[in-house]
Design a protein around this motif. Structure first.
Motif, PDB file in Angstrom:
ATOM      1  N   ASP A 162       0.869  -1.152   0.076  1.00  0.00           N
ATOM      2  CA  ASP A 162       0.068  -0.198   0.070  1.00  0.00           C
ATOM      3  C   ASP A 162       0.900   1.018   0.017  1.00  0.00           C
ATOM      4  OD1 ASP A 162      -2.031  -1.644   0.135  1.00  0.00           O
ATOM      5  OD2 ASP A 162      -2.669  -1.283   2.270  1.00  0.00           O
ATOM      6  N   LEU A 163       2.015   1.311   0.616  1.00  0.00           N
ATOM      7  CA  LEU A 163       3.029   2.363   0.667  1.00  0.00           C
ATOM      8  C   LEU A 163       3.817   2.340  -0.380  1.00  0.00           C
ATOM      9  CD1 LEU A 163       3.977   2.237   4.561  1.00  0.00           C
ATOM     10  CD2 LEU A 163       2.406   3.844   3.375  1.00  0.00           C
ATOM     11  N   GLY A 164       3.816   1.481  -1.393  1.00  0.00           N
ATOM     12  CA  GLY A 164       4.676   1.450  -2.477  1.00  0.00           C
ATOM     13  C   GLY A 164       6.155   1.004  -2.127  1.00  0.00           C
ATOM     14  N   ARG A 165       6.261   0.373  -0.896  1.00  0.00           N
ATOM     15  CA  ARG A 165       7.488  -0.392  -0.525  1.00  0.00           C
ATOM     16  C   ARG A 165       7.545  -1.742  -1.042  1.00  0.00           C
ATOM     17  NH1 ARG A 165       8.187   1.890   5.440  1.00  0.00           N
ATOM     18  NH2 ARG A 165      10.325   0.396   5.222  1.00  0.00           N
ATOM     19  N   PHE A 166       8.070  -2.085  -2.249  1.00  0.00           N
ATOM     20  CA  PHE A 166       7.733  -3.168  -2.825  1.00  0.00           C
ATOM     21  C   PHE A 166       8.672  -4.396  -2.278  1.00  0.00           C
ATOM     22  CE2 PHE A 166       5.657  -0.594  -5.684  1.00  0.00           C
ATOM     23  CZ  PHE A 166       4.236  -0.762  -5.530  1.00  0.00           C
ATOM     24  N   GLU A 167      10.026  -3.825  -2.048  1.00  0.00           N
ATOM     25  CA  GLU A 167      11.032  -4.816  -1.708  1.00  0.00           C
ATOM     26  C   GLU A 167      10.667  -5.152  -0.169  1.00  0.00           C
ATOM     27  OE1 GLU A 167      13.472  -6.164  -2.944  1.00  0.00           O
ATOM     28  OE2 GLU A 167      14.064  -5.097  -4.676  1.00  0.00           O
ATOM     29  N   SER A 168      10.327  -4.223   0.615  1.00  0.00           N
ATOM     30  CA  SER A 168       9.567  -4.877   1.951  1.00  0.00           C
ATOM     31  C   SER A 168       8.471  -5.542   1.920  1.00  0.00           C
ATOM     32  CB  SER A 168       9.160  -3.442   2.918  1.00  0.00           C
ATOM     33  OG  SER A 168      10.541  -2.543   2.972  1.00  0.00           O
ATOM     34  N   ALA A 169       7.715  -5.359   0.811  1.00  0.00           N
ATOM     35  CA  ALA A 169       6.610  -6.206   0.768  1.00  0.00           C
ATOM     36  C   ALA A 169       6.779  -7.728   0.361  1.00  0.00           C
ATOM     37  CB  ALA A 169       5.387  -5.545  -0.378  1.00  0.00           C
ATOM     38  N   LEU A 170       7.696  -7.772  -0.284  1.00  0.00           N
ATOM     39  CA  LEU A 170       8.163  -9.214  -0.892  1.00  0.00           C
ATOM     40  C   LEU A 170       8.673  -9.946   0.520  1.00  0.00           C
ATOM     41  CD1 LEU A 170      10.233  -8.572  -4.010  1.00  0.00           C
ATOM     42  CD2 LEU A 170       8.164  -9.842  -3.815  1.00  0.00           C
ATOM     43  N   ALA A 171       9.401  -9.210   1.304  1.00  0.00           N
ATOM     44  CA  ALA A 171       9.691  -9.965   2.663  1.00  0.00           C
ATOM     45  C   ALA A 171       8.581 -10.558   3.159  1.00  0.00           C
ATOM     46  CB  ALA A 171      10.617  -8.951   3.412  1.00  0.00           C
ATOM     47  N   GLY A 172       7.608  -9.752   3.513  1.00  0.00           N
ATOM     48  CA  GLY A 172       6.194 -10.224   4.128  1.00  0.00           C
ATOM     49  C   GLY A 172       5.714 -11.597   3.225  1.00  0.00           C
ATOM     50  N   TYR A 173       5.518 -11.217   1.891  1.00  0.00           N
ATOM     51  CA  TYR A 173       5.090 -12.250   1.087  1.00  0.00           C
ATOM     52  C   TYR A 173       5.595 -13.664   1.136  1.00  0.00           C
ATOM     53  CZ  TYR A 173       2.021  -8.679  -1.042  1.00  0.00           C
ATOM     54  OH  TYR A 173       1.125  -7.454  -1.131  1.00  0.00           O
ATOM     55  N   ARG A 174       7.028 -13.265   1.168  1.00  0.00           N
ATOM     56  CA  ARG A 174       8.116 -14.601   1.050  1.00  0.00           C
ATOM     57  C   ARG A 174       8.106 -15.364   2.246  1.00  0.00           C
ATOM     58  NH1 ARG A 174      12.525 -11.020  -0.711  1.00  0.00           N
ATOM     59  NH2 ARG A 174      12.653 -11.316  -2.913  1.00  0.00           N
ATOM     60  N   GLU A 175       7.790 -14.602   3.588  1.00  0.00           N
ATOM     61  CA  GLU A 175       7.687 -15.458   4.855  1.00  0.00           C
ATOM     62  C   GLU A 175       6.137 -15.952   4.952  1.00  0.00           C
ATOM     63  OE1 GLU A 175       9.024 -16.750   8.588  1.00  0.00           O
ATOM     64  OE2 GLU A 175       9.991 -16.162   6.552  1.00  0.00           O
ATOM     65  N   ALA A 176       5.286 -15.634   4.346  1.00  0.00           N
ATOM     66  CA  ALA A 176       3.980 -16.030   4.370  1.00  0.00           C
ATOM     67  C   ALA A 176       3.826 -17.424   3.566  1.00  0.00           C
ATOM     68  CB  ALA A 176       2.882 -15.323   3.751  1.00  0.00           C
ATOM     69  N   VAL A 177       4.525 -17.455   2.581  1.00  0.00           N
ATOM     70  CA  VAL A 177       4.616 -18.575   1.605  1.00  0.00           C
ATOM     71  C   VAL A 177       5.644 -19.752   2.329  1.00  0.00           C
ATOM     72  CG1 VAL A 177       3.742 -17.575  -0.476  1.00  0.00           C
ATOM     73  CG2 VAL A 177       6.140 -17.653  -0.018  1.00  0.00           C
ATOM     74  N   ARG A 178       6.712 -19.184   3.058  1.00  0.00           N
ATOM     75  CA  ARG A 178       7.549 -20.015   3.393  1.00  0.00           C
ATOM     76  C   ARG A 178       6.748 -20.817   4.500  1.00  0.00           C
ATOM     77  NH1 ARG A 178      10.481 -21.065   7.785  1.00  0.00           N
ATOM     78  NH2 ARG A 178       9.663 -19.514   9.101  1.00  0.00           N
ATOM     79  N   LEU A 179       5.894 -20.122   5.234  1.00  0.00           N
ATOM     80  CA  LEU A 179       5.014 -20.781   6.373  1.00  0.00           C
ATOM     81  C   LEU A 179       3.902 -21.782   5.602  1.00  0.00           C
ATOM     82  CD1 LEU A 179       5.123 -17.788   8.659  1.00  0.00           C
ATOM     83  CD2 LEU A 179       6.152 -20.020   9.299  1.00  0.00           C
ATOM     84  N   ASP A 180       3.442 -21.091   4.746  1.00  0.00           N
ATOM     85  CA  ASP A 180       2.392 -22.089   4.025  1.00  0.00           C
ATOM     86  C   ASP A 180       2.241 -21.907   2.485  1.00  0.00           C
ATOM     87  OD1 ASP A 180       0.115 -22.906   3.203  1.00  0.00           O
ATOM     88  OD2 ASP A 180      -1.346 -21.504   4.081  1.00  0.00           O
ATOM     89  N   ASN A 181       3.037 -22.937   2.056  1.00  0.00           N
ATOM     90  CA  ASN A 181       3.340 -22.914   0.455  1.00  0.00           C
ATOM     91  C   ASN A 181       2.057 -22.892  -0.230  1.00  0.00           C
ATOM     92  OD1 ASN A 181       3.099 -25.543   0.687  1.00  0.00           O
ATOM     93  ND2 ASN A 181       5.146 -26.145   0.253  1.00  0.00           N
ATOM     94  N   ARG A 182       1.024 -23.127   0.272  1.00  0.00           N
ATOM     95  CA  ARG A 182      -0.348 -23.109  -0.575  1.00  0.00           C
ATOM     96  C   ARG A 182      -0.846 -22.083  -0.329  1.00  0.00           C
ATOM     97  NH1 ARG A 182      -0.855 -27.570  -3.165  1.00  0.00           N
ATOM     98  NH2 ARG A 182      -3.070 -27.154  -3.828  1.00  0.00           N
TER      99      ARG A 182
END
Length: 229
Positions: A162-182
């Motif tokens: 939402d803030l346009g901070r896409f590198e920081s956003a990626l870190a959140g998304y990556r951890e989400a899929v690491r915890l739940d790859n589906r």
């Protein structure tokens, strides 16, 4: 079993069905899809059957004002009951009264600080109210309590997006899929962020994964995001 555990799968889905998250968002309600309230009602451990029946009837009629008033009446009687704060926040979100939803979910967190559901709903209400830095702080606090909840990491990714901070956003998304790859919606968010960053190879890798998990969502990503060149 705590309410959060019963609803973790539901909330993982519900939290992506919110304003501004995915192409699905325009079709969906502000905090929880409408048909999830009966599930919530069945898991409100501190609300008796008579009150659950009344809430179900209010939900059936779409009487969000009535639900908010009913929740506030019960909050006044039992302010330490997190379930009534949840119902109040839900009703205010349906009404688009996001500041009051923030207040309600904030109280839910205050009285039940170990319930990650409350933190996630508070953060989403803050996002809906345009309080993006506050939402990020809320999620950071939630992750200090429990760092293995994929929906929390997903919401953190969404808030940075939402803030346009896409590198920081990626870190959140990556951890989400690491915890739940589906967790298809987290893959969607990751693909969107890669597209914004013009990282074509990673974007295409996400699309391949998403086609296996959710072909419709993969198609939505392809339609809504210009593939980086």
């Amino acid at each position: 079993m705590p309410l959060q555990r019963k609803l973790v799968g539901l909330i993982a889905l519900a939290l992506v069905l919110l304003a501004g998250c995915t192409p699905q968002a325009a079709l969906l309600l502000q905090v929880l899809p409408g048909n999830t309230l009966p599930v919530l009602l069945g898991n409100l451990e501190k609300v008796d059957d008579t009150n659950r029946s009344h809430l179900a009837e209010l939900e059936r009629r779409g009487d969000w004002d009535g639900m908010a008033r009913f929740a506030e009446e019960n909050v006044a009687k039992d302010p330490r009951n997190p379930d009534w704060w949840l119902v109040a926040g839900y009703a205010y979100s349906q009404l688009g009264r996001h500041d009051e939803a923030v207040r309600s979910f904030g109280e839910m967190v205050r009285v039940a600080p170990d319930d990650i559901l409350g933190w996630n709903l508070l953060a989403q209400a803050q996002r809906s109210a345009g309080q993006l830095p506050q939402a990020i702080r809320t999620l950071d606090n939630a992750l200090r309590i429990r760092s293995d909840a994929a929906p929390t990491w997903f919401l953190l990714g969404e808030s940075y997006r939402d803030l346009g901070r896409f590198e920081s956003a990626l870190a959140g998304y990556r951890e989400a899929v690491r915890l739940d790859n589906r967790f298809a919606q987290a893959w969607f968010g990751m693909g969107s962020a890669y597209a914004k960053l013009k990282r074509k190879r990673e974007f295409e890798e996400v699309v391949v994964v998403l086609r296996q998990l959710d072909p419709a969502l993969a198609e939505a990503l392809a339609r809504s995001v210009s593939t980086p060149r």
